[in-house]
Design a protein around this motif. Structure first.
Motif, PDB file in Angstrom:
ATOM      1  N   ALA A 179       0.719  -1.049   0.085  1.00 27.71           N
ATOM      2  CA  ALA A 179       0.169  -0.001  -0.238  1.00 27.71           C
ATOM      3  C   ALA A 179       0.760   1.202  -0.091  1.00 27.71           C
ATOM      4  O   ALA A 179       0.722   2.162  -0.820  1.00 27.71           O
ATOM      5  N   PHE A 180       1.810   1.252   1.060  1.00 30.19           N
ATOM      6  CA  PHE A 180       3.021   2.535   0.979  1.00 30.19           C
ATOM      7  C   PHE A 180       3.414   2.514  -0.363  1.00 30.19           C
ATOM      8  O   PHE A 180       3.572   3.774  -0.979  1.00 30.19           O
ATOM      9  N   GLY A 181       4.229   1.462  -0.690  1.00 30.02           N
ATOM     10  CA  GLY A 181       4.866   1.552  -2.103  1.00 30.02           C
ATOM     11  C   GLY A 181       4.136   1.935  -3.393  1.00 30.02           C
ATOM     12  O   GLY A 181       4.422   2.829  -4.041  1.00 30.02           O
ATOM     13  N   GLY A 182       2.746   1.583  -3.436  1.00 34.44           N
ATOM     14  CA  GLY A 182       2.219   1.809  -4.562  1.00 34.44           C
ATOM     15  C   GLY A 182       1.579   3.192  -4.501  1.00 34.44           C
ATOM     16  O   GLY A 182       1.611   3.901  -5.436  1.00 34.44           O
ATOM     17  N   ARG A 183       1.474   3.809  -3.156  1.00 35.27           N
ATOM     18  CA  ARG A 183       0.825   5.245  -3.101  1.00 35.27           C
ATOM     19  C   ARG A 183       1.905   6.113  -3.479  1.00 35.27           C
ATOM     20  O   ARG A 183       1.824   7.191  -3.905  1.00 35.27           O
ATOM     21  N   ASN A 184       3.237   5.665  -3.354  1.00 35.63           N
ATOM     22  CA  ASN A 184       4.567   6.633  -3.488  1.00 35.63           C
ATOM     23  C   ASN A 184       5.258   6.343  -4.721  1.00 35.63           C
ATOM     24  O   ASN A 184       6.453   6.763  -4.903  1.00 35.63           O
ATOM     25  N   HIS A 185       4.732   5.396  -5.426  1.00 40.28           N
ATOM     26  CA  HIS A 185       5.532   4.802  -6.806  1.00 40.28           C
ATOM     27  C   HIS A 185       6.954   4.349  -6.311  1.00 40.28           C
ATOM     28  O   HIS A 185       7.824   4.726  -7.200  1.00 40.28           O
ATOM     29  N   ALA A 186       7.197   3.544  -5.209  1.00 42.07           N
ATOM     30  CA  ALA A 186       8.264   3.177  -5.046  1.00 42.07           C
ATOM     31  C   ALA A 186       8.573   2.012  -6.292  1.00 42.07           C
ATOM     32  O   ALA A 186       7.750   1.390  -6.623  1.00 42.07           O
ATOM     33  N   GLN A 187      10.042   1.760  -6.535  1.00 41.32           N
ATOM     34  CA  GLN A 187      10.420   0.783  -7.320  1.00 41.32           C
ATOM     35  C   GLN A 187      10.195  -0.483  -6.963  1.00 41.32           C
ATOM     36  O   GLN A 187       9.579  -1.507  -7.649  1.00 41.32           O
ATOM     37  N   VAL A 188      10.576  -0.793  -5.567  1.00 43.55           N
ATOM     38  CA  VAL A 188      10.347  -2.168  -5.145  1.00 43.55           C
ATOM     39  C   VAL A 188       9.813  -1.972  -3.698  1.00 43.55           C
ATOM     40  O   VAL A 188      10.308  -0.979  -2.799  1.00 43.55           O
ATOM     41  N   ASN A 189       9.197  -2.882  -3.392  1.00 40.56           N
ATOM     42  CA  ASN A 189       8.651  -3.074  -1.882  1.00 40.56           C
ATOM     43  C   ASN A 189       9.228  -4.345  -1.166  1.00 40.56           C
ATOM     44  O   ASN A 189       9.331  -5.491  -1.979  1.00 40.56           O
ATOM     45  N   TYR A 190       9.652  -4.285  -0.032  1.00 43.57           N
ATOM     46  CA  TYR A 190      10.309  -5.310   0.684  1.00 43.57           C
ATOM     47  C   TYR A 190       9.713  -5.393   2.169  1.00 43.57           C
ATOM     48  O   TYR A 190       9.438  -4.650   2.853  1.00 43.57           O
ATOM     49  N   THR A 191       9.784  -6.908   2.454  1.00 41.59           N
ATOM     50  CA  THR A 191       9.415  -7.142   3.659  1.00 41.59           C
ATOM     51  C   THR A 191      10.531  -7.753   4.463  1.00 41.59           C
ATOM     52  O   THR A 191      10.538  -8.260   5.660  1.00 41.59           O
TER      53      THR A 191
END
Length: 333
Positions: free
Chosen positions: A41-53
């Motif tokens: 959700a956070f990555g999509g909202r801010n157009h992050a290149q990659v999301n990590y857990t």
């Protein structure tokens, strides 16, 4: 462009990401959250290149230049150290580290990785109004101390009253009023007056064992600075810096939204710069300047000054906790 990674997905991380975008100096290369849904959700909202857990995976695969760390206070140290060891610069939300032992270890790691830069995200001392305060103080024939106030009721205190233990109010996460709002006026005092000779702290404890509010006194050679802060009530009191007959007045020792100079006749001069759309933008511009040209003489001097502030604030916060008999589990590690 500076490749930025982030740790944390709360409001302050959002504000920093927005400030990074406004500066036009960064690209959001990766974001880390423990929860996949939150990261997405956070990555999509801010157009992050990659999301990590997985934080280690982000550091290893993200090709980052700098990582912003806004996790609970007690987690800053381990996450910052891991980034430094991978030659990634760090922006650590204030207060950067829980105690002097952690700060000393970070200093040692930085010495082993000389290209890495460490910034503490003390946004208010990078703002135009802070520089106005500096200029106004330079015009005072003498300084006779200050009263600095920053007190805002926290919605998370409602959870404490209901029997909860939110991170920001628990010793195990190195929380409490001093570490949260108190760090703002402490930073302001250190940046303007330097390191105090002695300190005293009178905390008001809450059910979690943390301080909900408190009064700190920083004693200098020729004057004292009284600091009043808390998260369990609100204050609209001004902060003041005292000359002889002149006074510099601030709306708040944390926000620095308005700055006034009042002379002996009662005349008032408004020194305030126009309001900022995002109070974190000036620090992100400053940090980008250092990261992109670390060897420029002015950048070297500014970075060293900010680093000295961070080291001194860390020591003062620890000394205040000792004076107030406040201990964190992190102190035993």
């Amino acid at each position: 462009m500076i490749r930025l990674g982030t740790v944390g997905t709360n409001w302050i991380t959002q504000q920093l990401v927005d400030a990074a975008a406004a500066s036009q100096q960064y690209e959001l290369a990766g974001i880390y959250s423990r929860e996949a849904a939150t990261a997405k959700a956070f990555g999509g909202r801010n157009h992050a290149q990659v999301n990590y857990t997985d934080y280690t995976q982000m550091l290893a695969q993200g090709d980052l230049d700098v990582v912003y760390i806004a996790s609970p206070n007690s987690l800053h140290f381990a996450q910052a150290l891991e980034a430094i060891k991978r030659d990634i610069s760090i922006i650590v939300e204030k207060p950067a580290f829980s105690n002097r032992r952690e700060m000393t270890a970070i200093q040692a790691a930085l010495a082993q990785h000389p290209k890495v830069k460490f910034f503490e995200a003390a946004r208010h001392v990078h703002t135009p109004n802070f520089h106005q305060i500096e200029r106004a103080m330079a015009g005072l024939p003498t300084v006779q101390g200050a009263n600095l106030t920053y007190m805002k009721y926290s919605s998370r205190y409602d959870q404490v009253l209901a029997g909860g233990r939110p991170n920001v109010f628990t010793p195990e996460f190195s929380g409490g009023a001093l570490q949260d709002l108190g760090v703002y006026p402490v930073y302001l005092a250190v940046a303007l007056f330097g390191q105090p000779e002695t300190v005293a702290y009178f905390p008001t404890l809450i059910a979690t064992g943390a301080d909900g509010k408190g009064l700190a006194v920083l004693r200098y050679a020729d004057f004292d600075v009284a600091i009043n802060f808390g998260k369990t009530s609100n204050s609209t009191a001004e902060s003041e810096i005292y000359g002889l007959k002149d006074t510099i007045a601030l709306d708040s020792a944390g926000e620095l939204t308005h700055v006034f100079f009042r002379d002996a006749t009662g005349q008032e001069q408004n020194l305030s710069e126009p309001a900022l759309d995002n109070p974190m933008t000036p620090e992100m511009v400053d940090f980008a300047r250092i990261l992109q040209d670390p060897d420029a003489p002015q950048n070297v001097a500014d970075y060293q000054r900010w680093l000295e502030w961070s080291l001194t604030v860390n020591q003062v916060l620890f000394d205040l906790r000792v004076a107030g008999n406040l201990r964190f589990p992190a102190d035993q590690n």
